[in-house]
Design a protein around this motif. Structure first.
Motif, PDB file in Angstrom:
ATOM      1  N   SER A   1       1.367   4.378  -2.925  1.00  0.00           N
ATOM      2  CA  SER A   1       1.239   5.818  -2.657  1.00  0.00           C
ATOM      3  C   SER A   1       2.529   6.555  -2.996  1.00  0.00           C
ATOM      4  O   SER A   1       2.500   7.692  -3.478  1.00  0.00           O
ATOM      5  CB  SER A   1       0.861   6.048  -1.190  1.00  0.00           C
TER       6      SER A   1
ATOM      7  N   ASP B   1       2.627   7.138  -6.662  1.00  0.00           N
ATOM      8  CA  ASP B   1       1.735   8.254  -6.990  1.00  0.00           C
ATOM      9  C   ASP B   1       2.360   9.597  -6.627  1.00  0.00           C
ATOM     10  O   ASP B   1       2.123  10.613  -7.303  1.00  0.00           O
ATOM     11  CB  ASP B   1       0.401   8.100  -6.250  1.00  0.00           C
ATOM     12  N   ASP B   2       3.180   9.601  -5.558  1.00  0.00           N
ATOM     13  CA  ASP B   2       3.821  10.844  -5.104  1.00  0.00           C
ATOM     14  C   ASP B   2       5.142  11.126  -5.813  1.00  0.00           C
ATOM     15  O   ASP B   2       5.843  12.078  -5.449  1.00  0.00           O
ATOM     16  CB  ASP B   2       4.085  10.772  -3.593  1.00  0.00           C
TER      17      ASP B   2
ATOM     18  N   THR C   1       0.841  -1.211   0.000  1.00  0.00           N
ATOM     19  CA  THR C   1       0.000   0.000   0.000  1.00  0.00           C
ATOM     20  C   THR C   1       0.867   1.248   0.000  1.00  0.00           C
ATOM     21  O   THR C   1       0.605   2.218  -0.722  1.00  0.00           O
ATOM     22  CB  THR C   1      -0.925   0.000   1.236  1.00  0.00           C
TER      23      THR C   1
END
Length: 363
Positions: free
Chosen positions: A332, A335-336, A328
């Motif tokens: 993220s 995505d960042d 998870t």
């Protein structure tokens, strides 16, 4: 709920101001990933050595480092296991420190499991009474609360900690000091209470923003003034918990703790400043870039110092989190724009830092 009795003296107030000044100065030091990793490992080794030394461990600081690297010392097997277990517990505390939310009582029982066995299995609280005796003459110096009272006292302590952390109505060093005192006072286990109390104190400070990149340890200052440490913990009119200890004035322990913390931060500020200004370290200042990262990302950078490409299992192990949580987190981070997939054509995914962060760990 735990309702400590104390006064903030001028001496404690002076120490608190010194702590804040050094905290701010340390956070603003020009520092890069390599320097940070070195200072953090030095602090871990010091904490492991001094916290176990307080409890009677006979290994020197140099031997602790060697034991953690796999060396063996005939006749000192118990000491070796003790420092390895404590180091694992400290790593677990650092993993907990980068999480948000309340401090969980069960997690601290797991910390005690690490301290005693090197495993994260939560330890049940003691089922019977124990006594603290002087080694020389066997005299009882402290009689903790009875076993049936321990679960409620511990629940009250963690409720108090999380309320204070949420409401910010006490300076964080005082919350940490009172947490340390009360955990040691309840003495929830037959053994390992002091080490676990000091680890819990570290967690409280980290969660409250006083982790200072993990580059300092209070344990050395306790160990160097062991008589003062024990004297500060010994309060009240009686050695019996039920005869005044629970209501005792804790001002003396707060003074001792704040003074110790001020000394620790002053020492590490000097050390970190010297290291950061060493000619070989001054060519890069990654402070601004590091501040943009959250605590888990900063810890992950240390993993990429050793390998440009890592797997989700590497990240999970390094951060002390479950594989599911790691996956998870990785999504993220992609995505960042912190991570990228190294080779999308491979069935087993591997990851590398995005170029803007890769430079932080480049030689």
């Amino acid at each position: 709920m735990f309702q400590p009795n104390f006064t903030i003296t001028p001496a404690a107030a002076t120490s608190l101001m010194a702590i804040e000044a050094d905290r701010q100065a340390i956070m603003e030091l020009p520092i890069n990933v390599d320097v940070l990793a070195g200072l953090r490992e030095t602090a871990r080794l010091a904490a492991t050595h001094y916290s176990t030394q307080i409890e009677g461990n006979r290994l020197t600081q140099a031997q602790v480092a060697k034991a953690l690297a796999g060396a063996h010392f005939p006749g000192r097997e118990r000491d070796e296991a003790e420092v390895r277990n404590y180091y694992r517990a400290l790593e677990h505390i650092e993993s907990l420190a980068i999480e948000g939310g309340p401090i969980d009582e069960v997690e601290l029982r797991r910390v005690h499991g690490f301290v005693m066995t090197g495993k994260r299995t939560p330890t049940p609280y003691r089922p019977g009474q124990n006594e603290i005796r002087e080694a020389v003459n066997g005299r009882v110096v402290y009689m903790p609360p009875e076993a049936p009272d321990v679960p409620e006292l511990m629940s009250d302590l963690f409720a108090w900690i999380n309320t204070r952390m949420a409401e910010h109505d006490l300076p964080a060093p005082l919350v940490a000091a009172l947490t340390h005192y009360q955990y040691a006072t309840i003495h929830p286990y037959y053994d390992g209470n002091g080490r676990t109390a000091r680890l819990l104190t570290t967690l409280v400070l980290h969660r409250a923003g006083y982790g200072l990149k993990g580059i300092y340890s209070l344990d050395e200052h306790y160990a160097r003034n062991l008589a003062g440490y024990y004297a500060a913990l010994t309060v009240g009119p009686s050695h019996n918990y039920y005869l005044g200890r629970a209501e005792a004035d804790l001002t003396g322990f707060l003074n001792f703790f704040c003074d110790s913390m001020a000394q620790a931060l002053g020492s590490v500020r000097t050390r970190a400043t010297d290291v950061a200004q060493t000619p070989g370290n001054r060519h890069t200042d990654d402070t601004a870039a590091l501040r943009q990262l959250d605590p888990r990302q900063r810890r992950a950078l240390e993993l990429f110092r050793d390998s440009a490409i890592v797997t989700s299992s590497h990240i999970a192990t390094h951060l002390g989190i479950s594989p599911r949580t790691a996956n998870t987190l990785i999504r993220s981070w992609i995505d960042d724009d912190f991570l990228e997939v190294d080779d999308p054509s491979k069935k087993k995914r591997t990851y590398r830092l995005r170029p803007r962060y890769e430079r932080l760990v480049s030689p």
